[in-house]
Design an enzyme around this catalytic site. Structure first.
Site, PDB file in Angstrom:
ATOM      1  N   VAL A   1       0.663  -1.156  -0.073  1.00  0.00           N
ATOM      2  CA  VAL A   1      -0.360   0.334  -0.062  1.00  0.00           C
ATOM      3  C   VAL A   1       0.575   1.297  -0.318  1.00  0.00           C
ATOM      4  O   VAL A   1       0.570   2.202   0.215  1.00  0.00           O
ATOM      5  CB  VAL A   1      -1.117   0.171   1.434  1.00  0.00           C
ATOM      6  CG1 VAL A   1      -2.385  -1.165   1.245  1.00  0.00           C
ATOM      7  CG2 VAL A   1      -0.240  -0.241   2.357  1.00  0.00           C
TER       8      VAL A   1
ATOM      9  N   LYS B   1      13.761  -0.624   9.770  1.00  0.00           N
ATOM     10  CA  LYS B   1      13.307  -1.566   9.355  1.00  0.00           C
ATOM     11  C   LYS B   1      13.415  -3.508  10.685  1.00  0.00           C
ATOM     12  O   LYS B   1      14.676  -3.596  10.000  1.00  0.00           O
ATOM     13  CB  LYS B   1      13.542  -2.351   7.481  1.00  0.00           C
ATOM     14  CG  LYS B   1      12.329  -2.960   7.135  1.00  0.00           C
ATOM     15  CD  LYS B   1      11.003  -2.691   7.189  1.00  0.00           C
ATOM     16  CE  LYS B   1      10.240  -3.274   5.936  1.00  0.00           C
ATOM     17  NZ  LYS B   1       8.948  -2.762   5.454  1.00  0.00           N
TER      18      LYS B   1
ATOM     19  N   THR C   1      11.382  -9.020   4.256  1.00  0.00           N
ATOM     20  CA  THR C   1      11.344 -10.036   3.499  1.00  0.00           C
ATOM     21  C   THR C   1      11.596 -10.584   1.797  1.00  0.00           C
ATOM     22  O   THR C   1      10.607  -9.293   1.277  1.00  0.00           O
ATOM     23  CB  THR C   1       9.944 -11.030   3.814  1.00  0.00           C
ATOM     24  OG1 THR C   1       8.830 -10.185   3.533  1.00  0.00           O
ATOM     25  CG2 THR C   1       9.897 -11.290   5.459  1.00  0.00           C
TER      26      THR C   1
ATOM     27  N   ASP D   1      14.025  -2.771   0.612  1.00  0.00           N
ATOM     28  CA  ASP D   1      12.590  -1.018   1.725  1.00  0.00           C
ATOM     29  C   ASP D   1      13.529   0.216   2.172  1.00  0.00           C
ATOM     30  O   ASP D   1      13.399   1.084   2.217  1.00  0.00           O
ATOM     31  CB  ASP D   1      11.209  -1.339   2.514  1.00  0.00           C
ATOM     32  CG  ASP D   1      10.601  -2.160   2.137  1.00  0.00           C
ATOM     33  OD1 ASP D   1      10.427  -2.253   1.081  1.00  0.00           O
ATOM     34  OD2 ASP D   1       9.735  -3.178   3.042  1.00  0.00           O
TER      35      ASP D   1
ATOM     36  N   GLU E   1       9.116   0.712  10.475  1.00  0.00           N
ATOM     37  CA  GLU E   1       8.259   0.507   9.309  1.00  0.00           C
ATOM     38  C   GLU E   1       8.523  -1.194  10.041  1.00  0.00           C
ATOM     39  O   GLU E   1       9.301  -1.742   9.790  1.00  0.00           O
ATOM     40  CB  GLU E   1       8.771   1.044   8.340  1.00  0.00           C
ATOM     41  CG  GLU E   1       8.236   0.586   6.696  1.00  0.00           C
ATOM     42  CD  GLU E   1       8.913   0.056   6.125  1.00  0.00           C
ATOM     43  OE1 GLU E   1       8.152  -0.310   4.819  1.00  0.00           O
ATOM     44  OE2 GLU E   1       9.656   0.930   5.735  1.00  0.00           O
ATOM     45  N   GLY E   2       6.890  -1.168   9.733  1.00  0.00           N
ATOM     46  CA  GLY E   2       6.816  -2.691   9.521  1.00  0.00           C
ATOM     47  C   GLY E   2       6.823  -3.896   8.409  1.00  0.00           C
ATOM     48  O   GLY E   2       6.743  -3.382   7.408  1.00  0.00           O
ATOM     49  N   ALA E   3       5.957  -4.678   8.532  1.00  0.00           N
ATOM     50  CA  ALA E   3       5.733  -5.307   7.207  1.00  0.00           C
ATOM     51  C   ALA E   3       4.543  -5.975   7.422  1.00  0.00           C
ATOM     52  O   ALA E   3       3.654  -6.338   8.452  1.00  0.00           O
ATOM     53  CB  ALA E   3       6.838  -6.171   7.728  1.00  0.00           C
TER      54      ALA E   3
END
Length: 218
Positions: free
Chosen positions: A13, A37, A41, A50, A107-109
């Protein structure tokens, strides 16, 4: 030091570009910024992840990636399949707390309840006492995904800082135009930013110069 956690309503997104925009805006205001981060993956060693996109777009940002797994899966699943170690909540929280920058962005995944190890990004935010920015899609389906995400965060006692639309098209359709009004109404969270589609392809200088137009987390 201020800590901000960035999640998405799903994968793909625009979390990373939104994270970069927040970092660029802060650096333009004279703040030092680090982006963490915890788990990447679907990227092999030496490939661009990322965190590398953030560094490319935002001059002066410090970046930290704790671990990467080769398969494009949830981090805990990817770890088990690869035989690599799982991250721990204490490790992620400790790294964030040791940072000395003015702004620390984690920042997540994927979404907020995706397992990073035996924990989620929501657990990270709760341990750090940090608010969460939710990055949402612009089109059909986003109302449901966004409301579910915001409800889960608030149920855990964590503040939702606001919503960022991760990719806003040049010519929005009817649903997208309506969602600008409906997203705050159904989630109770304000829209604090909207990233133009294709922003990630800009040069670092142009991206940084324009980031303040796109996001305002304050």
């Amino acid at each position: 030091m201020t800590v901000l956690v960035v999640t998405g309503t799903s994968t793909g997104v625009g979390k990373t570009i939104a994270t970069a925009a927040i970092a660029a805006r802060a650096i333009a205001k004279g703040q030092s910024v680090v982006v963490i981060k915890p788990a990447q993956t679907g990227v092999l060693p030496g490939e661009v992840g990322d965190i590398d996109d953030v560094a490319r777009l935002v001059a002066g940002v410090r970046t930290i990636e704790l671990i990467r797994y080769p398969e494009p899966l949830a981090p805990d699943t990817a770890a088990r399949r690869s035989g690599m170690r799982l991250l721990s909540l204490d490790e992620v929280v400790s790294v964030a707390r040791e940072c000395v920058e003015d702004l620390v962005i984690v920042e997540g995944a994927g979404g907020v309840l995706v397992r990073i190890g035996e924990f989620t990004l929501l657990d990270v935010a709760r341990e750090l006492g940090a608010p969460i920015v939710v990055v949402a899609a612009s089109g059909l389906g986003t109302l449901n995904h966004s409301e579910l995400t915001v409800r889960a965060i608030e149920a855990a006692g964590v503040e939702v800082k606001g919503l960022i639309i991760g990719s806003w098209p040049t010519e929005p359709d009817l649903a997208e135009r309506c969602n600008l009004e409906d997203l705050p109404r159904v989630t109770g969270a304000r829209i604090i930013g909207s990233i133009p589609a294709g922003a990630g392809q800009l040069s670092g200088i142009e991206f940084t110069n324009r980031a303040a137009e796109w996001v305002d987390p304050e």
